[in-house]
Design a protein around this motif. Structure first.
Motif, PDB file in Angstrom:
ATOM      1  N   LEU A 187       1.002  -1.195  -0.018  1.00 31.19           N
ATOM      2  CA  LEU A 187       0.096   0.124  -0.066  1.00 31.19           C
ATOM      3  C   LEU A 187       0.712   1.319   0.223  1.00 31.19           C
ATOM      4  O   LEU A 187       0.495   2.273  -0.385  1.00 31.19           O
ATOM      5  CB  LEU A 187      -1.102   0.034   1.144  1.00 31.19           C
ATOM      6  N   LEU A 188       2.081   1.118   0.652  1.00 27.42           N
ATOM      7  CA  LEU A 188       2.947   2.510   0.710  1.00 27.42           C
ATOM      8  C   LEU A 188       3.728   2.572  -0.554  1.00 27.42           C
ATOM      9  O   LEU A 188       3.912   1.448  -1.401  1.00 27.42           O
ATOM     10  CB  LEU A 188       3.773   2.310   1.915  1.00 27.42           C
ATOM     11  N   THR A 215      -3.301   2.704  -4.987  1.00 27.61           N
ATOM     12  CA  THR A 215      -3.881   1.675  -3.944  1.00 27.61           C
ATOM     13  C   THR A 215      -4.807   2.510  -3.385  1.00 27.61           C
ATOM     14  O   THR A 215      -5.557   2.229  -2.527  1.00 27.61           O
ATOM     15  CB  THR A 215      -2.548   1.680  -2.940  1.00 27.61           C
ATOM     16  N   VAL A 217      -3.700   5.428  -1.464  1.00 26.23           N
ATOM     17  CA  VAL A 217      -2.908   6.154  -0.571  1.00 26.23           C
ATOM     18  C   VAL A 217      -2.325   7.282  -1.590  1.00 26.23           C
ATOM     19  O   VAL A 217      -1.285   6.644  -2.153  1.00 26.23           O
ATOM     20  CB  VAL A 217      -2.162   5.337   0.051  1.00 26.23           C
ATOM     21  N   SER A 220      -0.249  12.045   1.661  1.00 26.14           N
ATOM     22  CA  SER A 220      -1.064  11.910   3.075  1.00 26.14           C
ATOM     23  C   SER A 220      -2.537  11.972   2.613  1.00 26.14           C
ATOM     24  O   SER A 220      -3.288  12.155   3.598  1.00 26.14           O
ATOM     25  CB  SER A 220      -0.495  13.284   3.849  1.00 26.14           C
ATOM     26  N   LEU A 222      -6.096  10.234   1.354  1.00 22.76           N
ATOM     27  CA  LEU A 222      -6.410   8.851   1.240  1.00 22.76           C
ATOM     28  C   LEU A 222      -7.801   8.837   0.452  1.00 22.76           C
ATOM     29  O   LEU A 222      -8.780   9.424   0.653  1.00 22.76           O
ATOM     30  CB  LEU A 222      -6.883   8.338   2.611  1.00 22.76           C
ATOM     31  N   LEU A 227      -9.034   2.126  -1.846  1.00 21.52           N
ATOM     32  CA  LEU A 227      -8.345   1.468  -0.819  1.00 21.52           C
ATOM     33  C   LEU A 227      -8.953   0.054  -0.643  1.00 21.52           C
ATOM     34  O   LEU A 227      -8.278  -1.050  -0.710  1.00 21.52           O
ATOM     35  CB  LEU A 227      -7.735   1.941   0.478  1.00 21.52           C
ATOM     36  N   LEU A 241       1.219  -0.989   7.379  1.00 15.79           N
ATOM     37  CA  LEU A 241       0.928   0.312   7.549  1.00 15.79           C
ATOM     38  C   LEU A 241       1.210   1.098   8.486  1.00 15.79           C
ATOM     39  O   LEU A 241       1.979   0.797   9.054  1.00 15.79           O
ATOM     40  CB  LEU A 241      -0.907  -0.001   8.172  1.00 15.79           C
ATOM     41  N   LEU A 245      -2.815   5.141   8.330  1.00 11.52           N
ATOM     42  CA  LEU A 245      -3.723   4.479   7.645  1.00 11.52           C
ATOM     43  C   LEU A 245      -4.450   3.361   8.643  1.00 11.52           C
ATOM     44  O   LEU A 245      -5.705   3.228   8.261  1.00 11.52           O
ATOM     45  CB  LEU A 245      -2.758   3.533   6.741  1.00 11.52           C
TER      46      LEU A 245
END
Length: 493
Positions: A187-188, A215, A217, A220, A222, A227, A241, A245
């Motif tokens: 995810l990151l 994703t 993300v 910063s 969301l 997601l 995470l 998150l």
């Protein structure tokens, strides 16, 4: 056999034993374990044909990011990941200070490679780098230069060896083995070291690594719907995470958006996590395990896991390291540290002083916060603001918080609501609830809502979600100090 040699041997074994299983799954391509060695070899051949030495990776998450990364390791080249949220100034600093000669991908921040002397090349962009006499010194065995976010436009380049990275990967694979995760979702951004090393661990475990380009993300910011879509499409067993998150997923669950039930191992790190968030996750039955680490130690140092879990701690030291405490409580890491900082010839200390304070109990480490972040109030009380901030952000209405009180008669704060529709009344009620659980010297006495959230893009957050405290205070000092009541202002002066 070194950690790196064991990594390559494991990939060869996977290629023989599970040739048809997906190793890497991107948005528009996939690579099986049987194909992986040949793909790495082909990417290595292209790097060698290009006479590359220091390679900047600015590719979006996907199979190609990992293939180029592993090819750099295979060819003994220096890989320099470019975080996608870096500003134009930071990108230029990264490329020039690392003496990058090859750029693969598209630079963030609107930076034009031609302005920095790059010309189009088969691999993307290349330039003549500085010669050895004028190039910044680089420690021997440097495989990756990961740039910390820093507090200015000139972040530090941490030089790491491939063996150090793979030591962490092997330890992570061992720590999560009981959960047996066979599908890992990234995810990151891979430009951040945490999930980059997580991919190595997943490959060691023979898992399928899912690498969607988008994703949900975005720095910063969301997109919780996207997601959740990725989570339900990939049905992962493991995730990594940062605290924000985890908070976002818990808030989504409260609104009826739940992650898939098959999750077995959710590692959370990168900053202090409010106990209330971990308790909430446990109540929902989520397998959340808090950890701790830093770039200088190749990302992860301690981690809770199914066989060793103490809520409130960051777990025990991973298998390749040992932690101890200095007399003032500073956490020291033995057996893992950087080769050095880019451009700094000084030898690195051993054990590595983390700059964090904490305590050990039964081998489990609890991190109290950054040693330098503690402040002493005008009444002589020693306070760690990260403790207060973690309590504040455990409230659903509060997404981010910053607390300041050095030499002040009261504690001042910046509070970012989790939703723009949340007004002062709801925020006040949330802060009152937190204050009721804190001693008077740690309560938040006066606060305001900043004009924008803290993000890596605006320079107020690090890549892993930590506050850039000096930058926040510089930007909001006047506004914060204006909150001090007139009758007590002389105490500040």
């Amino acid at each position: 056999m070194s950690a790196l040699e064991r990594f390559w041997a494991t990939l060869v074994r996977h290629a023989e034993q599970r040739p048809d299983q997906a190793a890497l799954v991107g948005s528009d391509e996939s690579v099986t374990y049987g194909q992986l060695p040949a793909e790495i070899a082909e990417h290595s051949r292209r790097l060698q044909a290009g006479d590359c030495r220091r390679v900047a990776l600015a590719v979006e998450n996907g199979c190609q990011w990992i293939l180029w990364d592993l090819a750099c390791i295979r060819c003994n080249l220096v890989c320099v990941p470019v975080p996608p949220f870096f500003s134009a100034e930071q990108v230029r600093h990264l490329l020039d200070s690392a003496n990058v000669d090859t750029l693969i991908g598209e630079l963030p921040g609107g930076v034009d490679p031609t302005e920095l002397g790059f010309t189009p090349a088969p691999l993307g962009w290349q330039r003549d780098a500085a010669d050895a006499a004028t190039a910044p010194p680089l420690p021997a065995h440097t495989s990756k230069i990961t740039f910390t976010s820093g507090t200015t436009g000139r972040p530090k380049g941490v030089c790491l060896s491939a063996d150090a990275l793979m030591d962490v990967a092997h330890s992570l694979q061992q720590a999560s083995a009981e959960a047996s995760p066979q599908r890992h979702l990234v995810l990151l951004p891979l430009g951040v070291l945490l999930d980059n090393v997580g991919v190595y661990a997943a490959l060691l475990a023979g898992a399928s690594v899912y690498l969607p380009a988008h994703t949900g993300v975005f720095g910063s910011r969301l997109d919780i719907q996207l997601l959740m879509q990725n989570l339900h499409q990939t049905q992962p067993h493991s995730l990594i995470l940062v605290p924000q998150l985890l908070q976002a997923l818990l808030q989504a669950a409260a609104a009826g958006l739940h992650p898939p039930a098959g999750l077995r191992f959710i590692a959370v790190g990168g900053g202090r996590i409010a106990p209330a968030l971990l308790e909430h996750a446990a109540q929902l039955g989520w397998p959340v395990y808090e950890g701790y680490g830093l770039s200088e130690c190749a990302s992860v140092v301690c981690l809770n896991h199914p066989a060793g879990h103490r809520p409130g701690s960051v777990g025990k030291a991973l298998a390749h390291v040992r932690v101890s405490l200095a007399e003032d409580g500073e956490i020291l890491v033995h057996g893992s540290g950087p080769l050095g900082y880019l451009g700094t010839p000084e030898a690195v200390p051993s054990p590595w002083p983390t700059g964090d304070i904490g305590y050990l109990e039964g081998g489990f480490l609890t991190v109290l916060g950054r040693k330098k972040n503690q402040f002493i109030t005008a009444f002589g009380r020693n306070v760690n603001p990260e403790w207060i901030e973690a309590e504040l952000t455990s409230e659903p209405a509060i997404a981010q918080a910053y607390v300041h009180g050095e030499s002040l008669p009261c504690n001042l704060g910046l509070v970012v609501p989790s939703d723009p529709r949340i007004g002062p009344t709801e925020l006040s009620q949330a802060i009152e609830r937190v204050n009721a659980s804190l001693p008077d010297y740690a309560q938040l006495h006066h606060w305001l809502v900043p004009d924008q959230p803290f993000t890596a893009t605006n320079g107020l957050l690090t890549s892993n979600g930590r506050l850039r405290r000096a930058a926040v205070l510089e930007q909001y000092r006047q506004a914060l100090h204006s909150l001090i009541p007139e009758e007590s202002y002389h105490e500040f002066l």
